[in-house]
Design a protein around this motif. Sequence first.
Motif: not given
Length: 309
Positions: A1-6, A8-13, A48-51, A88-92
């Motif tokens: 399975m190819p890695l996803p990209v960031l 527009a929906g994730v960025l909007a959140e 931010v990581r997406v997967g 997705y997850v956002v961390s320092e």
Amino acid sequence: MPLPVLTAGVLAELRSRFGPGLSEPRPLAMGAWSRAYALAVDGRELVVRVGHHGEDYLKDAAAATRFASSVVPVPEVLAGGEADGLCYVVSERMPGTALDDLDAEQVERVLPSLLGVLDAIGSADLAGTAGYGIWRQDGTAPHRGWAEALLEVGEDRPRFPGWRDTLAASPIGMGPFERGLRQLQGLVGQLPDLRELVHSDLLSRNVLVSGDTVAGVLDWGNSMYGDSLYDAAWLIFCWSLYPQWKSVDIRARLREHLSVGGRPPAGFDERIHAYEIHIALGAVAACAFRGRWDQVELFARTVSRLAAA
């Protein structure tokens, strides 16, 4: 399975959560399961990581709460969720250079700090947790013992569906894997049934270094409960993949560091040998699932060499 990209929906959140001070994301790195982007909120550096495997991100948050310390710096998780079918997850964003990018002289200087990280992880307080093997966000793991957890490597698993059939149908076949698995089956009964914290991936750009000190320990998705000597075996196994470190005898350094009164831990060599076989078997399965046949061939040869030792 190819890695996803960031998306527009994730960025909007993210913009909804962090407001107009959120910067435009910049591609940062790719791992086995996630793609990472750098961004900032009002000058604060974040990642931010997406997967597709949100459970890994939940474990990162749990590790930051339960196991982080001045010796084992784990990034704080600030937010997470799902959008566009992605997790997705956002961390320092922690400072530093990936351990993988250091030369031998730099690695020599940071080794005392890295060995301290191994000590701290292996002695972590596991009160309130249960089971063996890869643990879940709630602190529980699925297996009744360490040997049972290790032997799961021979099974089809949700993360690598169909790898056995794929490998069996390849020119390499199941022969090397099955020989290694039989060897592991014969060894697990001699292993101590220790229940300690194991990170299980202390390379692959998961350790950040600032100066001569470990500045970040990332990606706890593969973390387990079991014999913490497994992390030493991981370093020994992977060291040869970094030819620039050839002059650093990591096995000797680990043996010396872990010795008490001049004696290494009981069964040191036998335990390391069993865990190297397990790591090589896992690498064969993962690479077969991903169709990386040059790496399958490399790790299959490693399995055969270790099984014959």
